[in-house]
Design an enzyme around this catalytic site. Structure first.
Site, PDB file in Angstrom:
ATOM      1  N   LYS A   1     -11.199  -6.567   8.540  1.00 38.22           N
ATOM      2  CA  LYS A   1     -10.072  -6.168   9.408  1.00 38.22           C
ATOM      3  C   LYS A   1     -10.054  -6.995  10.701  1.00 38.22           C
ATOM      4  O   LYS A   1      -8.990  -7.246  11.266  1.00 38.22           O
ATOM      5  CB  LYS A   1     -10.170  -4.675   9.744  1.00 38.22           C
ATOM      6  CG  LYS A   1      -9.737  -3.749   8.612  1.00 38.22           C
ATOM      7  CD  LYS A   1      -8.220  -3.682   8.456  1.00 38.22           C
ATOM      8  CE  LYS A   1      -7.807  -2.635   7.435  1.00 38.22           C
ATOM      9  NZ  LYS A   1      -6.353  -2.609   7.176  1.00 38.22           N
TER      10      LYS A   1
ATOM     11  N   GLU B   1     -12.259   0.965  13.499  1.00 40.57           N
ATOM     12  CA  GLU B   1     -13.536   0.478  12.970  1.00 40.57           C
ATOM     13  C   GLU B   1     -13.903  -0.883  13.572  1.00 40.57           C
ATOM     14  O   GLU B   1     -15.071  -1.284  13.555  1.00 40.57           O
ATOM     15  CB  GLU B   1     -13.468   0.344  11.449  1.00 40.57           C
ATOM     16  CG  GLU B   1     -13.741   1.625  10.688  1.00 40.57           C
ATOM     17  CD  GLU B   1     -15.195   2.081  10.777  1.00 40.57           C
ATOM     18  OE1 GLU B   1     -16.084   1.312  10.411  1.00 40.57           O
ATOM     19  OE2 GLU B   1     -15.430   3.221  11.204  1.00 40.57           O
TER      20      GLU B   1
ATOM     21  N   TYR C   1     -15.952  -3.916   5.708  1.00 43.59           N
ATOM     22  CA  TYR C   1     -14.544  -3.512   5.913  1.00 43.59           C
ATOM     23  C   TYR C   1     -14.075  -3.915   7.311  1.00 43.59           C
ATOM     24  O   TYR C   1     -13.015  -4.530   7.478  1.00 43.59           O
ATOM     25  CB  TYR C   1     -14.417  -1.994   5.724  1.00 43.59           C
ATOM     26  CG  TYR C   1     -13.108  -1.410   6.227  1.00 43.59           C
ATOM     27  CD1 TYR C   1     -11.944  -1.490   5.465  1.00 43.59           C
ATOM     28  CD2 TYR C   1     -13.033  -0.770   7.471  1.00 43.59           C
ATOM     29  CE1 TYR C   1     -10.740  -0.954   5.925  1.00 43.59           C
ATOM     30  CE2 TYR C   1     -11.844  -0.239   7.938  1.00 43.59           C
ATOM     31  CZ  TYR C   1     -10.695  -0.334   7.161  1.00 43.59           C
ATOM     32  OH  TYR C   1      -9.510   0.198   7.627  1.00 43.59           O
TER      33      TYR C   1
ATOM     34  N   THR D   1      -7.564  -1.241  12.988  1.00 40.57           N
ATOM     35  CA  THR D   1      -8.360  -0.020  12.902  1.00 40.57           C
ATOM     36  C   THR D   1      -9.376   0.118  14.025  1.00 40.57           C
ATOM     37  O   THR D   1      -9.901  -0.889  14.531  1.00 40.57           O
ATOM     38  CB  THR D   1      -9.125   0.002  11.556  1.00 40.57           C
ATOM     39  OG1 THR D   1     -10.149   1.004  11.625  1.00 40.57           O
ATOM     40  CG2 THR D   1      -9.796  -1.309  11.240  1.00 40.57           C
TER      41      THR D   1
ATOM     42  N   GLY E   1       0.827  -1.220   0.000  1.00 36.06           N
ATOM     43  CA  GLY E   1       0.000   0.000   0.000  1.00 36.06           C
ATOM     44  C   GLY E   1       0.850   1.255   0.000  1.00 36.06           C
ATOM     45  O   GLY E   1       0.490   2.266   0.602  1.00 36.06           O
TER      46      GLY E   1
HETATM   47  P1  NAP Z   1      -5.222   4.369   1.551  1.00 38.22           P
HETATM   48  O1  NAP Z   1      -4.675   5.737   1.335  1.00 38.22           O
HETATM   49  O2  NAP Z   1      -6.566   4.035   1.059  1.00 38.22           O
HETATM   50  O3  NAP Z   1      -4.159   3.351   0.924  1.00 38.22           O
HETATM   51  C1  NAP Z   1      -4.479   2.009   0.715  1.00 38.22           C
HETATM   52  C2  NAP Z   1      -3.380   1.384  -0.127  1.00 38.22           C
HETATM   53  O4  NAP Z   1      -3.706   0.009  -0.388  1.00 38.22           O
HETATM   54  C3  NAP Z   1      -3.186   2.053  -1.500  1.00 38.22           C
HETATM   55  O5  NAP Z   1      -1.813   2.115  -1.778  1.00 38.22           O
HETATM   56  C4  NAP Z   1      -3.866   1.068  -2.437  1.00 38.22           C
HETATM   57  O6  NAP Z   1      -3.377   1.120  -3.751  1.00 38.22           O
HETATM   58  C5  NAP Z   1      -3.466  -0.237  -1.779  1.00 38.22           C
HETATM   59  N1  NAP Z   1      -4.263  -1.381  -2.230  1.00 38.22           N
HETATM   60  C6  NAP Z   1      -5.608  -1.477  -2.329  1.00 38.22           C
HETATM   61  N2  NAP Z   1      -5.950  -2.675  -2.802  1.00 38.22           N
HETATM   62  C7  NAP Z   1      -4.795  -3.369  -3.023  1.00 38.22           C
HETATM   63  C8  NAP Z   1      -4.497  -4.657  -3.517  1.00 38.22           C
HETATM   64  N3  NAP Z   1      -5.454  -5.505  -3.913  1.00 38.22           N
HETATM   65  N4  NAP Z   1      -3.203  -5.030  -3.585  1.00 38.22           N
HETATM   66  C9  NAP Z   1      -2.212  -4.184  -3.218  1.00 38.22           C
HETATM   67  N5  NAP Z   1      -2.437  -2.932  -2.774  1.00 38.22           N
HETATM   68  C10 NAP Z   1      -3.719  -2.537  -2.661  1.00 38.22           C
HETATM   69  O7  NAP Z   1      -5.174   4.010   3.102  1.00 38.22           O
HETATM   70  P2  NAP Z   1      -4.384   4.718   4.303  1.00 38.22           P
HETATM   71  O8  NAP Z   1      -5.248   5.769   4.877  1.00 38.22           O
HETATM   72  O9  NAP Z   1      -2.997   5.009   3.886  1.00 38.22           O
HETATM   73  O10 NAP Z   1      -4.401   3.543   5.385  1.00 38.22           O
HETATM   74  C11 NAP Z   1      -3.374   2.555   5.392  1.00 38.22           C
HETATM   75  C12 NAP Z   1      -3.913   1.316   6.078  1.00 38.22           C
HETATM   76  O11 NAP Z   1      -4.330   1.642   7.406  1.00 38.22           O
HETATM   77  C13 NAP Z   1      -5.120   0.678   5.412  1.00 38.22           C
HETATM   78  O12 NAP Z   1      -5.006  -0.717   5.575  1.00 38.22           O
HETATM   79  C14 NAP Z   1      -6.301   1.201   6.215  1.00 38.22           C
HETATM   80  O13 NAP Z   1      -7.376   0.302   6.147  1.00 38.22           O
HETATM   81  C15 NAP Z   1      -5.696   1.283   7.594  1.00 38.22           C
HETATM   82  N6  NAP Z   1      -6.228   2.297   8.488  1.00 38.22           N
HETATM   83  C16 NAP Z   1      -6.306   3.591   8.084  1.00 38.22           C
HETATM   84  C17 NAP Z   1      -6.764   4.549   8.981  1.00 38.22           C
HETATM   85  C18 NAP Z   1      -6.850   6.001   8.583  1.00 38.22           C
HETATM   86  O14 NAP Z   1      -7.559   6.747   9.275  1.00 38.22           O
HETATM   87  N7  NAP Z   1      -6.148   6.444   7.559  1.00 38.22           N
HETATM   88  C19 NAP Z   1      -7.134   4.183  10.284  1.00 38.22           C
HETATM   89  C20 NAP Z   1      -7.029   2.851  10.655  1.00 38.22           C
HETATM   90  C21 NAP Z   1      -6.554   1.913   9.752  1.00 38.22           C
HETATM   91  P3  NAP Z   1      -3.991   2.162  -4.832  1.00 38.22           P
HETATM   92  O15 NAP Z   1      -3.302   3.467  -4.550  1.00 38.22           O
HETATM   93  O16 NAP Z   1      -3.630   1.550  -6.118  1.00 38.22           O
HETATM   94  O17 NAP Z   1      -5.476   2.251  -4.578  1.00 38.22           O
HETATM   95  N1  GDD Z   2     -16.560   9.568   3.331  1.00 39.57           N
HETATM   96  C1  GDD Z   2     -17.609  10.305   3.726  1.00 39.57           C
HETATM   97  N2  GDD Z   2     -18.218  11.131   2.832  1.00 39.57           N
HETATM   98  N3  GDD Z   2     -18.013  10.194   5.010  1.00 39.57           N
HETATM   99  C2  GDD Z   2     -19.044  10.980   5.403  1.00 39.57           C
HETATM  100  C3  GDD Z   2     -19.698  11.854   4.533  1.00 39.57           C
HETATM  101  C4  GDD Z   2     -19.268  11.929   3.175  1.00 39.57           C
HETATM  102  O1  GDD Z   2     -19.795  12.673   2.362  1.00 39.57           O
HETATM  103  N4  GDD Z   2     -20.658  12.505   5.240  1.00 39.57           N
HETATM  104  C5  GDD Z   2     -20.619  12.044   6.484  1.00 39.57           C
HETATM  105  N5  GDD Z   2     -19.637  11.117   6.594  1.00 39.57           N
HETATM  106  C6  GDD Z   2     -19.317  10.336   7.821  1.00 39.57           C
HETATM  107  C7  GDD Z   2     -19.279   8.846   7.597  1.00 39.57           C
HETATM  108  O2  GDD Z   2     -20.615   8.317   7.565  1.00 39.57           O
HETATM  109  C8  GDD Z   2     -18.489   8.414   8.839  1.00 39.57           C
HETATM  110  O3  GDD Z   2     -19.350   8.323   9.946  1.00 39.57           O
HETATM  111  C9  GDD Z   2     -17.517   9.573   9.047  1.00 39.57           C
HETATM  112  O4  GDD Z   2     -18.004  10.667   8.232  1.00 39.57           O
HETATM  113  C10 GDD Z   2     -16.072   9.279   8.633  1.00 39.57           C
HETATM  114  O5  GDD Z   2     -16.080   8.727   7.348  1.00 39.57           O
HETATM  115  P1  GDD Z   2     -14.717   8.496   6.521  1.00 39.57           P
HETATM  116  O6  GDD Z   2     -13.931   9.743   6.460  1.00 39.57           O
HETATM  117  O7  GDD Z   2     -15.080   7.853   5.238  1.00 39.57           O
HETATM  118  O8  GDD Z   2     -13.853   7.523   7.464  1.00 39.57           O
HETATM  119  P2  GDD Z   2     -14.263   6.220   8.277  1.00 39.57           P
HETATM  120  O9  GDD Z   2     -14.278   6.599   9.720  1.00 39.57           O
HETATM  121  O10 GDD Z   2     -15.452   5.559   7.722  1.00 39.57           O
HETATM  122  O11 GDD Z   2     -13.024   5.256   7.974  1.00 39.57           O
HETATM  123  C11 GDD Z   2     -11.682   5.729   8.047  1.00 39.57           C
HETATM  124  O12 GDD Z   2     -11.190   5.544   9.348  1.00 39.57           O
HETATM  125  C12 GDD Z   2     -11.098   4.187   9.775  1.00 39.57           C
HETATM  126  C13 GDD Z   2     -10.557   4.203  11.215  1.00 39.57           C
HETATM  127  O13 GDD Z   2     -11.603   4.412  12.123  1.00 39.57           O
HETATM  128  C14 GDD Z   2     -10.854   4.956   7.020  1.00 39.57           C
HETATM  129  O14 GDD Z   2      -9.572   5.533   6.957  1.00 39.57           O
HETATM  130  C15 GDD Z   2     -10.717   3.506   7.397  1.00 39.57           C
HETATM  131  O15 GDD Z   2      -9.799   2.872   6.502  1.00 39.57           O
HETATM  132  C16 GDD Z   2     -10.173   3.434   8.823  1.00 39.57           C
HETATM  133  O16 GDD Z   2     -10.051   2.085   9.241  1.00 39.57           O
END
Ligand code: NAP
Ligand code: GDD
Length: 348
Positions: free
Chosen positions: A153, A127, A149, A125, A8
């Site tokens: 996880k 989540e 999702y 996560t 990723g």
């Molecule tokens: P992100 O920006 O969505 O990055 C996800 C990465 O996974 C991208 O590089 C994507 O490639 C790659 N990917 C998707 N499907 C794949 C596949 N089949 N094979 C190989 N690579 C693949 O996510 P992030 O925010 O950096 O988060 C990193 C990790 O932490 C994720 O696992 C996410 O679920 C987890 N996480 C994130 C948060 C948060 O708030 N950011 C919180 C808790 C956990 P492409 O660029 O080609 O799409």
């Molecule tokens: N994306 C999105 N778009 N979310 C919205 C919107 C909209 O227009 N309006 C309201 N929301 C609300 C969603 O319903 C959710 O309750 C909250 O905003 C956050 O949504 P996201 O930013 O899409 O993040 P997430 O909390 O669902 O998931 C992210 O955080 C997780 C960790 O708690 C992702 O990064 C996950 O990969 C990660 O695990």
């Protein structure tokens, strides 16, 4: 020189982690999946695309994972790849389970077979906790996933613990709460808001359509959280850690604060559109990071207001530069407008 393989690597965390590990003197290998169009703008923004070694592979393809591990011969693997958008997991539950859930199993099986001394970080996560929680959530709070999702996880979370117990593999779950940055993809609510605020200020957009405004999240700064991934793998024993700020704010508060940064009143621009409301949502998340503080010596540096301002300022500056004809790696000009996407309807 230590060697790390990041899955990723084109994502938000993958880009920041690449820079972090390069600065520490690591040889960094980045696993990316083949796409029809280039997808490296985050790595380019941080000026590290030409410093890492890219390996094409896909988490759904075990043989490509084997190749990636053989080529990189890593000391550490950071499994950041996932179908990471919760909303999309309702539309694509099977591929989400395959990539986000089974992906880690494929990695751990190869690690077990090739070199069980490789240390593995798993991107778990907040989540996992699901809807209906109260108070500060920690490593002992029971999980109750509310989306495909989160279920995927949860499978990966338990797989990590199972491989730790059964085979002695050094694998850690980082239970990271939401973390954001100017490199956040535009589909997530924070960057969707900050990008729209910038466009509205510049007269490029008139309104912002959102879904559930009442959901609360513990939003931190991605760069703060990257250090923890590395710290977990530097300990004597593998363990699982909550990483959070300890604060929670609603989507409405985020929007209010973001519009404030550019002197705008959010109520004049934000409209609720039911197509962004999920079949099931997590209404509340707030993390207790005391274990990470006590054992890893980690604390978040950037808090809510500073994070919102950083993201709005960056989007505003980039839109101004773009309008002035400057060229730089960036996603926003090419993003398909939400208005054109008709598949995201609320399910019965
Ligand atoms: P992100 O920006 O969505 O990055 C996800 C990465 O996974 C991208 O590089 C994507 O490639 C790659 N990917 C998707 N499907 C794949 C596949 N089949 N094979 C190989 N690579 C693949 O996510 P992030 O925010 O950096 O988060 C990193 C990790 O932490 C994720 O696992 C996410 O679920 C987890 N996480 C994130 C948060 C948060 O708030 N950011 C919180 C808790 C956990 P492409 O660029 O080609 O799409
Ligand atoms: N994306 C999105 N778009 N979310 C919205 C919107 C909209 O227009 N309006 C309201 N929301 C609300 C969603 O319903 C959710 O309750 C909250 O905003 C956050 O949504 P996201 O930013 O899409 O993040 P997430 O909390 O669902 O998931 C992210 O955080 C997780 C960790 O708690 C992702 O990064 C996950 O990969 C990660 O695990």
């Amino acid at each position: 020189m230590k060697r790390a393989l990041i899955t990723g690597v084109t994502g938000q965390d993958g880009a920041y982690l690449s820079k972090f590990l390069l600065d520490k003197g690591y040889k960094v290998f980045g696993m990316y999946r083949r796409t029809a169009n280039p997808n490296f703008w985050k790595l380019q923004t941080l000026n590290c695309l030409d410093k890492i070694h890219l390996i094409p592979a896909d988490l759904s393809d075990a043989s490509s994972i084997l190749e990636a591990i053989r080529i990189s011969e890593p000391d550490e693997i950071y499994n950041l790849a996932a179908q990471s958008f919760v909303e999309a997991s309702f539309a694509q539950p099977l591929s989400t389970a395959d990539i986000t859930g089974l992906g880690l199993l494929r990695i751990l099986e190869k690690v077990r077979q090739i070199n069980p001394n490789i240390k593995v970080y798993q991107a778990s996560t907040s989540e996992l906790y699901g809807d209906g929680q109260k108070g500060l959530l920690n490593e002992d709070t029971p999980f109750a996933p509310s989306s495909p999702y989160a279920s995927a996880k949860l499978f990966a979370y338990h797989t990590a613990k199972n491989y730790r117990r059964s085979y002695g593999i050094f694998v850690c779950n980082g239970i990271l709460f939401n973390h954001e940055s100017p490199l956040r993809s535009l589909e997530f609510v924070t960057r969707k808001i900050t990008n729209s605020v910038a466009k509205i200020k510049l007269g490029l957009e008139k309104e912002l359509k959102l879904g559930n405004l009442e959901a609360k999240r513990d939003w931190g700064y991605a760069l703060d959280y990257i250090e923890c991934m590395w710290l977990m793998l530097q300990q004597d024993e593998p363990d699982d850690y909550v990483i959070a700020t300890g604060e929670t704010h609603s989507v409405k508060e985020f929007a209010q604060e973001a519009f404030n940064v550019l002197g705008l009143n959010w109520e004049e621009y934000v409209k609720v559109d039911s197509k962004f409301i999920r079949p099931e949502d997590v209404m509340y998340l707030q993390g207790d990071y005391s274990k990470a503080k006590n054992k890893l010596g980690w604390e978040p540096k950037v808090k809510f207001k500073e994070l919102v301002k950083m993201m709005v300022d960056e989007d505003y500056k980039k839109w101004q530069d773009c309008l002035a004809g400057k060229q730089f790696p960036w996603d926003a000009p090419y993003y398909v407008s939400d208005l054109n996407i008709i598949s995201r309807t609320k399910r019965a």
